[in-house]
Design a protein around this motif. Structure first.
Motif, PDB file in Angstrom:
ATOM      1  N   LEU A   1      -5.603 -29.271  -6.465  1.00  0.00           N
ATOM      2  CA  LEU A   1      -4.162 -29.579  -6.402  1.00  0.00           C
ATOM      3  C   LEU A   1      -3.333 -28.511  -7.111  1.00  0.00           C
ATOM      4  CD1 LEU A   1      -2.126 -31.752  -5.442  1.00  0.00           C
ATOM      5  CD2 LEU A   1      -2.397 -32.844  -7.670  1.00  0.00           C
ATOM      6  N   ARG A   2      -3.917 -27.889  -8.121  1.00  0.00           N
ATOM      7  CA  ARG A   2      -3.216 -26.835  -8.883  1.00  0.00           C
ATOM      8  C   ARG A   2      -2.768 -25.694  -7.968  1.00  0.00           C
ATOM      9  NH1 ARG A   2      -0.917 -27.516 -13.496  1.00  0.00           N
ATOM     10  NH2 ARG A   2      -2.755 -28.634 -14.210  1.00  0.00           N
ATOM     11  N   ASP A   3      -3.548 -25.422  -6.910  1.00  0.00           N
ATOM     12  CA  ASP A   3      -3.199 -24.347  -5.974  1.00  0.00           C
ATOM     13  C   ASP A   3      -1.855 -24.602  -5.292  1.00  0.00           C
ATOM     14  OD1 ASP A   3      -5.595 -23.188  -6.597  1.00  0.00           O
ATOM     15  OD2 ASP A   3      -6.625 -23.841  -4.766  1.00  0.00           O
ATOM     16  N   PHE A   4      -1.400 -25.847  -5.323  1.00  0.00           N
ATOM     17  CA  PHE A   4      -0.133 -26.195  -4.687  1.00  0.00           C
ATOM     18  C   PHE A   4       0.950 -26.462  -5.728  1.00  0.00           C
ATOM     19  CE2 PHE A   4      -3.658 -27.217  -2.004  1.00  0.00           C
ATOM     20  CZ  PHE A   4      -3.281 -26.694  -0.785  1.00  0.00           C
ATOM     21  N   GLY A   5       0.655 -26.073  -6.978  1.00  0.00           N
ATOM     22  CA  GLY A   5       1.591 -26.272  -8.085  1.00  0.00           C
ATOM     23  C   GLY A   5       2.860 -25.445  -7.890  1.00  0.00           C
ATOM     24  N   ILE A   6       3.896 -25.825  -8.628  1.00  0.00           N
ATOM     25  CA  ILE A   6       5.231 -25.251  -8.434  1.00  0.00           C
ATOM     26  C   ILE A   6       5.532 -24.207  -9.511  1.00  0.00           C
ATOM     27  CG2 ILE A   6       7.691 -25.836  -8.399  1.00  0.00           C
ATOM     28  CD1 ILE A   6       6.632 -28.725  -7.534  1.00  0.00           C
ATOM     29  N   GLY A   7       6.056 -23.068  -9.070  1.00  0.00           N
ATOM     30  CA  GLY A   7       6.505 -22.039 -10.002  1.00  0.00           C
ATOM     31  C   GLY A   7       5.369 -21.239 -10.593  1.00  0.00           C
ATOM     32  N   PRO A   8       5.722 -20.302 -11.505  1.00  0.00           N
ATOM     33  CA  PRO A   8       4.709 -19.398 -12.059  1.00  0.00           C
ATOM     34  C   PRO A   8       3.633 -20.151 -12.851  1.00  0.00           C
ATOM     35  CG  PRO A   8       6.838 -19.098 -13.163  1.00  0.00           C
ATOM     36  CD  PRO A   8       7.077 -20.021 -12.010  1.00  0.00           C
TER      37      PRO A   8
ATOM     38  N   VAL B   1       2.267 -29.248 -11.669  1.00  0.00           N
ATOM     39  CA  VAL B   1       1.950 -30.329 -10.717  1.00  0.00           C
ATOM     40  C   VAL B   1       2.555 -31.667 -11.132  1.00  0.00           C
ATOM     41  CG1 VAL B   1      -0.195 -29.332  -9.835  1.00  0.00           C
ATOM     42  CG2 VAL B   1      -0.253 -30.804 -11.871  1.00  0.00           C
ATOM     43  N   ASP B   2       3.065 -31.736 -12.381  1.00  0.00           N
ATOM     44  CA  ASP B   2       3.593 -33.033 -12.816  1.00  0.00           C
ATOM     45  C   ASP B   2       4.930 -32.858 -13.521  1.00  0.00           C
ATOM     46  OD1 ASP B   2       2.754 -31.831 -15.151  1.00  0.00           O
ATOM     47  OD2 ASP B   2       1.178 -33.297 -15.571  1.00  0.00           O
ATOM     48  N   ASP B   3       5.568 -33.979 -13.800  1.00  0.00           N
ATOM     49  CA  ASP B   3       6.880 -33.940 -14.445  1.00  0.00           C
ATOM     50  C   ASP B   3       7.130 -35.286 -15.117  1.00  0.00           C
ATOM     51  OD1 ASP B   3       9.407 -32.970 -15.182  1.00  0.00           O
ATOM     52  OD2 ASP B   3       9.646 -31.952 -13.249  1.00  0.00           O
ATOM     53  N   ILE B   4       8.207 -35.327 -15.907  1.00  0.00           N
ATOM     54  CA  ILE B   4       8.496 -36.586 -16.614  1.00  0.00           C
ATOM     55  C   ILE B   4       9.018 -37.642 -15.636  1.00  0.00           C
ATOM     56  CG2 ILE B   4       8.868 -35.539 -18.874  1.00  0.00           C
ATOM     57  CD1 ILE B   4      11.862 -35.521 -18.288  1.00  0.00           C
TER      58      ILE B   4
ATOM     59  N   GLY C   1       4.194 -40.344 -20.679  1.00  0.00           N
ATOM     60  CA  GLY C   1       3.282 -39.691 -19.738  1.00  0.00           C
ATOM     61  C   GLY C   1       3.999 -38.910 -18.661  1.00  0.00           C
ATOM     62  N   MET C   2       3.192 -38.206 -17.909  1.00  0.00           N
ATOM     63  CA  MET C   2       3.704 -37.358 -16.844  1.00  0.00           C
ATOM     64  C   MET C   2       3.268 -37.944 -15.500  1.00  0.00           C
ATOM     65  SD  MET C   2       5.194 -34.758 -18.365  1.00  0.00           S
ATOM     66  CE  MET C   2       5.056 -33.128 -17.628  1.00  0.00           C
ATOM     67  N   VAL C   3       4.060 -37.638 -14.480  1.00  0.00           N
ATOM     68  CA  VAL C   3       3.799 -38.181 -13.151  1.00  0.00           C
ATOM     69  C   VAL C   3       3.534 -37.018 -12.198  1.00  0.00           C
ATOM     70  CG1 VAL C   3       4.864 -39.474 -11.245  1.00  0.00           C
ATOM     71  CG2 VAL C   3       5.283 -40.170 -13.614  1.00  0.00           C
ATOM     72  N   LEU C   4       2.520 -37.145 -11.349  1.00  0.00           N
ATOM     73  CA  LEU C   4       2.248 -36.085 -10.358  1.00  0.00           C
ATOM     74  C   LEU C   4       3.425 -35.976  -9.398  1.00  0.00           C
ATOM     75  CD1 LEU C   4      -1.524 -36.702  -9.463  1.00  0.00           C
ATOM     76  CD2 LEU C   4      -0.580 -34.872 -10.908  1.00  0.00           C
TER      77      LEU C   4
ATOM     78  N   GLY D   1      -0.078 -41.578 -13.532  1.00  0.00           N
ATOM     79  CA  GLY D   1       0.622 -41.954 -12.317  1.00  0.00           C
ATOM     80  C   GLY D   1       0.941 -40.784 -11.415  1.00  0.00           C
ATOM     81  N   TYR D   2       1.365 -41.147 -10.219  1.00  0.00           N
ATOM     82  CA  TYR D   2       1.736 -40.179  -9.197  1.00  0.00           C
ATOM     83  C   TYR D   2       3.028 -40.673  -8.601  1.00  0.00           C
ATOM     84  CZ  TYR D   2      -0.695 -44.023  -7.063  1.00  0.00           C
ATOM     85  OH  TYR D   2      -1.086 -45.296  -6.759  1.00  0.00           O
ATOM     86  N   ASP D   3       3.794 -39.746  -8.045  1.00  0.00           N
ATOM     87  CA  ASP D   3       5.047 -40.136  -7.392  1.00  0.00           C
ATOM     88  C   ASP D   3       4.716 -41.049  -6.207  1.00  0.00           C
ATOM     89  OD1 ASP D   3       8.152 -38.850  -7.128  1.00  0.00           O
ATOM     90  OD2 ASP D   3       7.300 -39.819  -5.352  1.00  0.00           O
TER      91      ASP D   3
END
Ligand code: ADE
Length: 213
Positions: A38-45, A49-52, A59-62, A117-119
């Motif tokens: 999944l990291r290969d599809f991560g955003i930015g430099p 892969v996750d955010d608040i 915790g962080m959410v995918l 969690g995940y979106d």
């Protein structure tokens, strides 16, 4: 059949996919496993892969974008694949489901969720949300391995012909199997049941049927 697994921890699968029956199934071209990081599809430099979470909380959410893009890539390999999302909130995985997946021509795309969690929007892409039991693990990796194992051993040709036919009848009745014994006949005072040494096949079958779990 191809089983594609979308995960942040592809290294966790090495031992399981490259040992025993799963290794044999690959070697004999009966099942193919493909790990998608999944990291290969991560955003930015930083390949995030996750955010608040919106609305606050721990915790962080995918994020949805890496998950959607990873699923799209997996679909290119196998457009008819069934998409499963590993989550403790899902339907309980059973032998019946394992049999259903092993019997279809379609492959599987398994998405490993994470405990934080995940979106929720990823669920719009998914055919089934699956739980492997009423407990919470740190991620969907171990559940994905359980499903890969349970399905693979039922793919025609993976087990010996006669054994798989036998297993089929066990799983129809919901019965697992009878106890097994091998040599020696006695170990530390523990004896093999006499009937198994008797050579009377009818009696042995009766004992086995009576001792199924
Ligand atoms: N992720 C965390 N716990 C799980 C479970 N019990 N089944 C499937 N996915 C999970």
């Amino acid at each position: 059949m191809t089983i594609q697994i979308i995960t942040l921890f592809p290294e966790m699968f090495e031992g399981v996919l490259n040992s025993s029956m799963l290794w044999k199934a690959q070697k004999e071209n009966l099942v193919k496993y493909k790990l998608i990081n999944l990291r290969d599809f991560g955003i930015g430099p930083r390949q995030q892969v996750d955010d608040i979470p919106y609305g606050g909380g721990d915790g962080m959410v995918l994020r949805p974008e890496p998950l959607f893009e990873a699923v799209e890539q997996a679909k290119k390999t196998d457009p008819d694949a069934k998409i499963l999302l590993m989550t403790p909130r899902g339907n309980l995985f059973t032998q019946e489901l394992a049999r259903e997946y092993a019997a279809t021509e379609a492959g599987l795309i398994i998405i490993c969720g994470r405990y934080e969690g995940y979106d929720e929007r990823i669920t719009t892409l998914v055919d089934k949300q699956v739980s492997v039991g009423e407990y919470v693990l740190t991620g969907g990796e171990l559940p994905a391995m359980i499903i890969a194992d349970a399905v693979t051993r039922l793919v025609p040709g993976v087990l010996g012909g006669e054994t798989s036919a036998e297993l089929e009848s066990f799983s129809q009745s919901g019965v697992i199997e009878h106890p097994h014994y091998t040599r020696p006949e006695e170990y530390r005072g523990l004896k093999v049941p006499d009937v198994l040494l008797s050579g009377h096949h009818a009696e042995i079958n009766k004992w086995r049927n009576a001792n199924q779990k």
